[in-house]
Design a protein around this motif. Structure first.
Motif, PDB file in Angstrom:
ATOM      1  N   ILE A 210      54.040   4.205 131.477  1.00 46.66           N
ATOM      2  CA  ILE A 210      53.897   4.893 132.761  1.00 46.66           C
ATOM      3  C   ILE A 210      54.947   5.991 132.899  1.00 46.66           C
ATOM      4  CG2 ILE A 210      54.160   4.614 135.259  1.00 46.66           C
ATOM      5  CD1 ILE A 210      52.848   1.848 134.944  1.00 46.66           C
ATOM      6  N   GLU A 211      56.188   5.690 132.520  1.00 43.96           N
ATOM      7  CA  GLU A 211      57.251   6.690 132.625  1.00 43.96           C
ATOM      8  C   GLU A 211      57.021   7.855 131.667  1.00 43.96           C
ATOM      9  OE1 GLU A 211      60.144   8.707 134.225  1.00 43.96           O
ATOM     10  OE2 GLU A 211      59.437   6.766 134.991  1.00 43.96           O
ATOM     11  N   VAL A 212      56.493   7.560 130.488  1.00 39.63           N
ATOM     12  CA  VAL A 212      56.181   8.637 129.535  1.00 39.63           C
ATOM     13  C   VAL A 212      55.095   9.546 130.100  1.00 39.63           C
ATOM     14  CG1 VAL A 212      55.140   9.123 127.285  1.00 39.63           C
ATOM     15  CG2 VAL A 212      56.945   7.395 127.477  1.00 39.63           C
ATOM     16  N   VAL A 213      54.045   8.956 130.666  1.00 39.81           N
ATOM     17  CA  VAL A 213      52.966   9.758 131.253  1.00 39.81           C
ATOM     18  C   VAL A 213      53.487  10.554 132.443  1.00 39.81           C
ATOM     19  CG1 VAL A 213      50.758   9.631 132.490  1.00 39.81           C
ATOM     20  CG2 VAL A 213      51.114   8.255 130.428  1.00 39.81           C
ATOM     21  N   ARG A 214      54.357   9.966 133.246  1.00 42.49           N
ATOM     22  CA  ARG A 214      54.950  10.681 134.378  1.00 42.49           C
ATOM     23  C   ARG A 214      55.751  11.887 133.898  1.00 42.49           C
ATOM     24  NH1 ARG A 214      57.190   7.769 139.185  1.00 42.49           N
ATOM     25  NH2 ARG A 214      57.636   6.124 137.674  1.00 42.49           N
ATOM     26  N   THR A 215      56.531  11.706 132.846  1.00 41.60           N
ATOM     27  CA  THR A 215      57.317  12.816 132.294  1.00 41.60           C
ATOM     28  C   THR A 215      56.405  13.907 131.756  1.00 41.60           C
ATOM     29  OG1 THR A 215      59.123  11.304 131.720  1.00 41.60           O
ATOM     30  CG2 THR A 215      59.074  13.435 130.601  1.00 41.60           C
ATOM     31  N   ALA A 216      55.331  13.494 131.070  1.00 41.58           N
ATOM     32  CA  ALA A 216      54.368  14.474 130.545  1.00 41.58           C
ATOM     33  C   ALA A 216      53.721  15.260 131.683  1.00 41.58           C
ATOM     34  CB  ALA A 216      53.307  13.759 129.718  1.00 41.58           C
ATOM     35  N   PHE A 217      53.370  14.570 132.771  1.00 39.41           N
ATOM     36  CA  PHE A 217      52.796  15.249 133.937  1.00 39.41           C
ATOM     37  C   PHE A 217      53.755  16.318 134.472  1.00 39.41           C
ATOM     38  CE2 PHE A 217      52.974  15.443 138.590  1.00 39.41           C
ATOM     39  CZ  PHE A 217      51.736  16.003 138.864  1.00 39.41           C
ATOM     40  N   ARG A 218      55.028  15.967 134.611  1.00 37.89           N
ATOM     41  CA  ARG A 218      55.997  16.927 135.130  1.00 37.89           C
ATOM     42  C   ARG A 218      56.147  18.133 134.207  1.00 37.89           C
ATOM     43  NH1 ARG A 218      60.313  12.174 136.627  1.00 37.89           N
ATOM     44  NH2 ARG A 218      59.525  11.674 138.713  1.00 37.89           N
ATOM     45  N   MET A 219      56.174  17.871 132.916  1.00 39.31           N
ATOM     46  CA  MET A 219      56.317  18.969 131.960  1.00 39.31           C
ATOM     47  C   MET A 219      55.095  19.891 131.980  1.00 39.31           C
ATOM     48  SD  MET A 219      58.070  17.024 128.705  1.00 39.31           S
ATOM     49  CE  MET A 219      58.332  18.569 127.794  1.00 39.31           C
ATOM     50  N   LEU A 220      53.893  19.288 132.073  1.00 39.42           N
ATOM     51  CA  LEU A 220      52.662  20.081 131.996  1.00 39.42           C
ATOM     52  C   LEU A 220      52.371  20.822 133.293  1.00 39.42           C
ATOM     53  CD1 LEU A 220      50.464  17.438 130.146  1.00 39.42           C
ATOM     54  CD2 LEU A 220      50.990  19.725 129.263  1.00 39.42           C
ATOM     55  N   TYR A 221      52.540  20.140 134.431  1.00 39.19           N
ATOM     56  CA  TYR A 221      52.039  20.688 135.690  1.00 39.19           C
ATOM     57  C   TYR A 221      53.138  21.141 136.655  1.00 39.19           C
ATOM     58  CZ  TYR A 221      47.706  18.744 133.943  1.00 39.19           C
ATOM     59  OH  TYR A 221      46.610  18.465 133.162  1.00 39.19           O
ATOM     60  N   ARG A 222      54.375  20.851 136.332  1.00 38.12           N
ATOM     61  CA  ARG A 222      55.480  21.356 137.150  1.00 38.12           C
ATOM     62  C   ARG A 222      56.268  22.432 136.397  1.00 38.12           C
ATOM     63  NH1 ARG A 222      52.761  19.395 140.380  1.00 38.12           N
ATOM     64  NH2 ARG A 222      53.169  17.625 141.766  1.00 38.12           N
ATOM     65  N   LYS A 223      56.618  22.119 135.151  1.00 42.03           N
ATOM     66  CA  LYS A 223      57.395  23.072 134.359  1.00 42.03           C
ATOM     67  C   LYS A 223      56.512  23.999 133.531  1.00 42.03           C
ATOM     68  CE  LYS A 223      61.298  19.862 134.000  1.00 42.03           C
ATOM     69  NZ  LYS A 223      62.197  19.100 133.080  1.00 42.03           N
ATOM     70  N   ARG A 224      55.189  23.719 133.511  1.00 43.77           N
ATOM     71  CA  ARG A 224      54.213  24.559 132.822  1.00 43.77           C
ATOM     72  C   ARG A 224      54.483  24.674 131.328  1.00 43.77           C
ATOM     73  NH1 ARG A 224      50.004  24.515 136.258  1.00 43.77           N
ATOM     74  NH2 ARG A 224      50.681  24.990 138.375  1.00 43.77           N
ATOM     75  N   LYS A 225      54.888  23.583 130.724  1.00 38.92           N
ATOM     76  CA  LYS A 225      55.072  23.570 129.281  1.00 38.92           C
ATOM     77  C   LYS A 225      53.710  23.538 128.582  1.00 38.92           C
ATOM     78  CE  LYS A 225      59.613  23.170 129.417  1.00 38.92           C
ATOM     79  NZ  LYS A 225      60.521  24.247 128.933  1.00 38.92           N
ATOM     80  N   THR A 226      53.675  24.024 127.352  1.00 39.58           N
ATOM     81  CA  THR A 226      52.435  23.973 126.579  1.00 39.58           C
ATOM     82  C   THR A 226      52.230  22.573 126.012  1.00 39.58           C
ATOM     83  OG1 THR A 226      53.480  24.569 124.479  1.00 39.58           O
ATOM     84  CG2 THR A 226      52.772  26.387 125.926  1.00 39.58           C
ATOM     85  N   LEU A 227      50.998  22.297 125.586  1.00 35.83           N
ATOM     86  CA  LEU A 227      50.724  21.010 124.955  1.00 35.83           C
ATOM     87  C   LEU A 227      51.579  20.819 123.707  1.00 35.83           C
ATOM     88  CD1 LEU A 227      46.833  20.755 125.229  1.00 35.83           C
ATOM     89  CD2 LEU A 227      48.506  19.256 126.315  1.00 35.83           C
TER      90      LEU A 227
END
Length: 283
Positions: A210-227
């Protein structure tokens, strides 16, 4: 145990009813219908077309399953509806059979609840343990993956995919895919607000995942990191041992972005129908 059929109902002699099936009053069961063991049609239920239901399903008044697809290109061919086991169809639910596209079948899996007045259009696929709340409307070819919840009066654009364990807020117009594990809200073109922590915990997903998915969400949709940046980050921090949930999320988003209009399955529009004659023969 013989089926119990109300004398006020009409069941075609060629319909196949399993043991313990209950057909309440004012139901109509057509000639190409198969109903699995211990399924109950409470009253005023219509089963028509080439429709197959599994075991222990319960259908409430006003359900119409297997009606013709609302597709102008439909040519009255023998398309189908396949429904699994332990599903609940509340009052007024409609499920259309497939159009002559994809594999010509509308599919509903197991242990799903479709609440009052939900509509499942042609060639949709509902996986397992899905909840469609009152008044949900699925356009043609929509996929709703395992344990997703679509809240009341939400409309989903055809060819969209609602990912595993995602939650869509009520009253949404969903014109694009919703990635797995996400919580989406907004009346028009909903945005991803956070991850569906409650649903993930109920499904038994570990706190680490869950924490890994939460971190991925923040990176993708908050910080706009690429896949690529997100994948590289977790390869480094987790020594390449990625939770299954993270892989599912990243693969889903990659397919979505490779599609059109925010929908990975838009490409299916241009593929010819699959020949499922052998499957029909086996059934």
């Amino acid at each position: 145990m013989e089926p119990q059929i109300s004398p006020l109902s009409q069941v075609d002699p060629s319909a196949r009813l399993g043991k313990g099936v209950v057909v309440g009053p004012f139901c109509l069961v057509g000639p190409n219908v198969t109903v699995g063991d211990f399924t109950e049609l409470t009253s005023h239920v219509v089963l028509t077309g080439r429709t197959t239901l599994g075991c222990h399903n319960k259908l409430y008044p006003g359900c119409v399953i297997g009606g013709e697809p609302q597709d102008i290109s439909y040519q009255d061919s023998e398309t189908e509806v396949h429904i699994g086991d332990h599903n609940i169809f509340r009052e007024g639910v409609t499920v259309n059979r497939g159009a002559e596209k994809e594999d010509c079948v509308t599919r509903i899996g197991n242990r799903n609840m479709l609440m009052a007045n939900a509509h499942v259009a042609h060639n949709c696929r509902i996986y397992d343990d899905v909840i469609l709340v009152n008044g949900v409307l699925l356009g043609g070819h929509v996929h709703v993956q395992d344990r997703a919840i679509v809240s009341g009066n939400t409309v989903v654009h055809h060819f969209s995919t609602i990912g595993r364990l995602s939650f869509v807020s009520g009253g949404c117009r969903v014109p694009h895919d919703i990635p797995p594990f996400m919580l989406a809200a907004g009346s028009d073109n909903p945005t991803l607000k956070t991850i569906n922590i409650v649903g993930m915990r109920r499904a038994g997903i570990s706190e680490h995942a869950i924490e890994v998915v939460r971190t991925a969400f923040r990176m993708l949709y908050r910080k706009r990191k690429t896949l690529a940046e997100v994948a590289a980050h977790f390869d480094e921090t987790l020594d390449g041992i990625l939770p299954l949930e993270l892989s599912q999320l990243l693969n889903f988003i990659e397919a979505q972005r490779a599609g059109r209009l925010g929908r990975a399955r838009e490409a299916v529009r241009r593929t010819p129908p699959q020949d499922n004659a052998d499957e029909r023969k086996a059934a």
